[in-house]
Design a protein around this motif. Sequence first.
Motif, PDB file in Angstrom:
ATOM      1  N   ARG A 236     -29.254 -78.778  -2.210  1.00  0.00           N
ATOM      2  CA  ARG A 236     -29.032 -77.998  -0.990  1.00  0.00           C
ATOM      3  C   ARG A 236     -30.328 -77.332  -0.557  1.00  0.00           C
ATOM      4  N   SER A 237     -30.246 -76.616   0.549  1.00  0.00           N
ATOM      5  CA  SER A 237     -31.408 -75.870   1.030  1.00  0.00           C
ATOM      6  C   SER A 237     -31.848 -74.831   0.010  1.00  0.00           C
ATOM      7  N   ARG A 238     -30.891 -74.262  -0.715  1.00  0.00           N
ATOM      8  CA  ARG A 238     -31.224 -73.252  -1.721  1.00  0.00           C
ATOM      9  C   ARG A 238     -32.127 -73.841  -2.807  1.00  0.00           C
ATOM     10  N   GLU A 239     -31.772 -75.027  -3.286  1.00  0.00           N
ATOM     11  CA  GLU A 239     -32.588 -75.665  -4.316  1.00  0.00           C
ATOM     12  C   GLU A 239     -33.956 -76.079  -3.769  1.00  0.00           C
ATOM     13  N   PHE A 240     -34.000 -76.522  -2.534  1.00  0.00           N
ATOM     14  CA  PHE A 240     -35.286 -76.913  -1.962  1.00  0.00           C
ATOM     15  C   PHE A 240     -36.200 -75.700  -1.801  1.00  0.00           C
ATOM     16  N   ARG A 241     -35.633 -74.579  -1.405  1.00  0.00           N
ATOM     17  CA  ARG A 241     -36.442 -73.364  -1.292  1.00  0.00           C
ATOM     18  C   ARG A 241     -36.977 -72.948  -2.655  1.00  0.00           C
ATOM     19  N   SER A 242     -36.159 -73.080  -3.692  1.00  0.00           N
ATOM     20  CA  SER A 242     -36.622 -72.785  -5.047  1.00  0.00           C
ATOM     21  C   SER A 242     -37.784 -73.687  -5.435  1.00  0.00           C
ATOM     22  N   PHE A 243     -37.701 -74.955  -5.028  1.00  0.00           N
ATOM     23  CA  PHE A 243     -38.796 -75.876  -5.350  1.00  0.00           C
ATOM     24  C   PHE A 243     -40.059 -75.519  -4.575  1.00  0.00           C
ATOM     25  N   LEU A 244     -39.915 -75.073  -3.332  1.00  0.00           N
ATOM     26  CA  LEU A 244     -41.088 -74.619  -2.580  1.00  0.00           C
ATOM     27  C   LEU A 244     -41.759 -73.442  -3.284  1.00  0.00           C
ATOM     28  N   ASN A 245     -40.969 -72.545  -3.855  1.00  0.00           N
ATOM     29  CA  ASN A 245     -41.543 -71.448  -4.624  1.00  0.00           C
ATOM     30  C   ASN A 245     -42.312 -71.972  -5.835  1.00  0.00           C
ATOM     31  N   THR A 246     -41.778 -73.020  -6.460  1.00  0.00           N
ATOM     32  CA  THR A 246     -42.478 -73.628  -7.597  1.00  0.00           C
ATOM     33  C   THR A 246     -43.802 -74.232  -7.160  1.00  0.00           C
ATOM     34  N   ILE A 247     -43.800 -74.902  -6.000  1.00  0.00           N
ATOM     35  CA  ILE A 247     -45.050 -75.456  -5.487  1.00  0.00           C
ATOM     36  C   ILE A 247     -46.063 -74.340  -5.220  1.00  0.00           C
ATOM     37  N   ALA A 248     -45.602 -73.291  -4.562  1.00  0.00           N
ATOM     38  CA  ALA A 248     -46.501 -72.182  -4.240  1.00  0.00           C
ATOM     39  C   ALA A 248     -47.100 -71.555  -5.493  1.00  0.00           C
ATOM     40  N   ALA A 249     -46.341 -71.519  -6.575  1.00  0.00           N
ATOM     41  CA  ALA A 249     -46.836 -70.925  -7.812  1.00  0.00           C
ATOM     42  C   ALA A 249     -47.810 -71.828  -8.545  1.00  0.00           C
ATOM     43  N   ASN A 250     -47.855 -73.117  -8.182  1.00  0.00           N
ATOM     44  CA  ASN A 250     -48.696 -74.085  -8.905  1.00  0.00           C
ATOM     45  C   ASN A 250     -49.890 -74.582  -8.105  1.00  0.00           C
ATOM     46  N   VAL A 251     -50.112 -74.063  -6.913  1.00  0.00           N
ATOM     47  CA  VAL A 251     -51.269 -74.461  -6.114  1.00  0.00           C
ATOM     48  C   VAL A 251     -52.111 -73.229  -5.828  1.00  0.00           C
ATOM     49  N   PRO A 252     -53.421 -73.402  -5.647  1.00  0.00           N
ATOM     50  CA  PRO A 252     -54.281 -72.249  -5.337  1.00  0.00           C
ATOM     51  C   PRO A 252     -53.852 -71.564  -4.048  1.00  0.00           C
ATOM     52  N   THR A 269     -33.537 -76.250   7.597  1.00  0.00           N
ATOM     53  CA  THR A 269     -32.583 -75.155   7.775  1.00  0.00           C
ATOM     54  C   THR A 269     -33.299 -73.860   8.148  1.00  0.00           C
ATOM     55  N   THR A 270     -32.510 -72.892   8.565  1.00  0.00           N
ATOM     56  CA  THR A 270     -33.080 -71.588   8.930  1.00  0.00           C
ATOM     57  C   THR A 270     -33.781 -70.942   7.749  1.00  0.00           C
ATOM     58  N   ALA A 271     -33.204 -71.066   6.560  1.00  0.00           N
ATOM     59  CA  ALA A 271     -33.813 -70.475   5.372  1.00  0.00           C
ATOM     60  C   ALA A 271     -35.191 -71.076   5.099  1.00  0.00           C
ATOM     61  N   ILE A 272     -35.347 -72.363   5.293  1.00  0.00           N
ATOM     62  CA  ILE A 272     -36.643 -73.010   5.058  1.00  0.00           C
ATOM     63  C   ILE A 272     -37.645 -72.594   6.126  1.00  0.00           C
ATOM     64  N   ARG A 273     -37.197 -72.507   7.366  1.00  0.00           N
ATOM     65  CA  ARG A 273     -38.117 -72.067   8.428  1.00  0.00           C
ATOM     66  C   ARG A 273     -38.598 -70.644   8.158  1.00  0.00           C
ATOM     67  N   ARG A 274     -37.712 -69.793   7.683  1.00  0.00           N
ATOM     68  CA  ARG A 274     -38.128 -68.427   7.342  1.00  0.00           C
ATOM     69  C   ARG A 274     -39.141 -68.440   6.199  1.00  0.00           C
ATOM     70  N   TRP A 275     -38.909 -69.281   5.205  1.00  0.00           N
ATOM     71  CA  TRP A 275     -39.841 -69.367   4.083  1.00  0.00           C
ATOM     72  C   TRP A 275     -41.218 -69.798   4.575  1.00  0.00           C
ATOM     73  N   LEU A 276     -41.261 -70.773   5.465  1.00  0.00           N
ATOM     74  CA  LEU A 276     -42.539 -71.259   5.984  1.00  0.00           C
ATOM     75  C   LEU A 276     -43.255 -70.178   6.798  1.00  0.00           C
ATOM     76  N   LEU A 277     -42.500 -69.360   7.530  1.00  0.00           N
ATOM     77  CA  LEU A 277     -43.119 -68.268   8.289  1.00  0.00           C
ATOM     78  C   LEU A 277     -43.769 -67.255   7.347  1.00  0.00           C
ATOM     79  N   LYS A 278     -43.177 -67.063   6.163  1.00  0.00           N
ATOM     80  CA  LYS A 278     -43.744 -66.126   5.194  1.00  0.00           C
ATOM     81  C   LYS A 278     -44.929 -66.740   4.434  1.00  0.00           C
ATOM     82  N   HIS A 279     -45.113 -68.026   4.548  1.00  0.00           N
ATOM     83  CA  HIS A 279     -46.215 -68.714   3.872  1.00  0.00           C
ATOM     84  C   HIS A 279     -46.991 -69.515   4.913  1.00  0.00           C
ATOM     85  N   PRO A 280     -47.787 -68.858   5.726  1.00  0.00           N
ATOM     86  CA  PRO A 280     -48.444 -69.541   6.854  1.00  0.00           C
ATOM     87  C   PRO A 280     -49.471 -70.587   6.440  1.00  0.00           C
TER      88      PRO A 280
END
Length: 363
Positions: A236-252, A269-280
């Motif tokens: 789901r979108s929830r799991e994908f957002r969790s994976f984006l957090n994992t990516i962010a923690a593993n890249v400079p 989804t809206t949740a993913i768009r919000r996540w991307l706005l917080k990580h420009p």
Amino acid sequence: MVERGRPKAKLVVSREERETLEQWSRRRKTAQALAVRARIVLRCATGRTNIEVADELGVTMQMVGKWRARFVERHLDGLIDEPRPGAPRQIADAAVERVVATTLERTPTGATHWSVRTMAKASGLSPTSIHRIWRAFGLQPHRTETFKLSTDPLFIEKVRDIVGLYLDPPQKALVLCVDEKTQIQALDRTQPLLPLRPGYAARRTHDYRRHGTTTLFAALDVATGRVIGQCHPRHRSREFRSFLNTIAANVPADLDVHLILDNYGTHKTTAIRRWLLKHPHFHVHFTPTGASWLNQVERWFGLLTERQLRRGTHRSTTDLEAAIRAYLRVHNTSPKPFRWTKSADEILASVKRFCQRISGTGH
């Protein structure tokens, strides 16, 4: 060099004959035997002896003498193979045309495609004759291939964007191909495997027991070939957002990150768009609809399936996920990036040729 033997008739090649001979010798589609004969005549016309021509072309002197004499006697017609002896044809052109037309335009009753025997029965010819006719016209009714053309209105723009990231990645940035491999089944065979032995292939039962599924989220670094992976029971979108957090923690944190994604709903989804706005510093590039082959992580999924999943036996999703993580560790010890070779123009030209071929507007 003085050539011994009987004096030879003078070989004269007209301008028109020379043009034809040069075309025969250069054209890739010309039969190689005819091309060699044309080269023999062209070199003999320059005054070379038979021995010199034979040494230059790597053929026998007798071969040079034969085709030199044939050209002197009959010119261009002398280089063409004469009709071979044998029994006359038993199948008329009309019968061949009916077989070809029936193969292309009709299907047999109660079946989806023709076989040699069903066509032989319908046409009154022998199976061997049907096989020869199909082979001559390149027909293989038993075979089928898959294809999919993208209907994305921005297909060209997206192809150029993604291929540009592969061939000319931006400075001080990471390019990651991201996707999910969903519904990976934990399968266990109903009986123990029989191992490989000299003269015997490894054997397994055709049936299996299902022990649940898992989803692998993966991000392939285009430059290094390293893969960030994470397993979740759902996608789901929830799991994908969790994976984006994992990516962010593993890249400079000081690098821009370009994510290549397909058009799956959880990526928008809206949740993913919000996540991307917080990580420009994260930038998303979507592949064209129906063109997941542009995403390099799909090729890595294929290697995972071939080397670990297809022949693996797992008695639980825990075992399955452990096997996937083990494969990730081994892969990342010596990763190798995939090398993208085709430019966007070459891809678009290939798609154009395919469309022309299937639409009957080109060859």
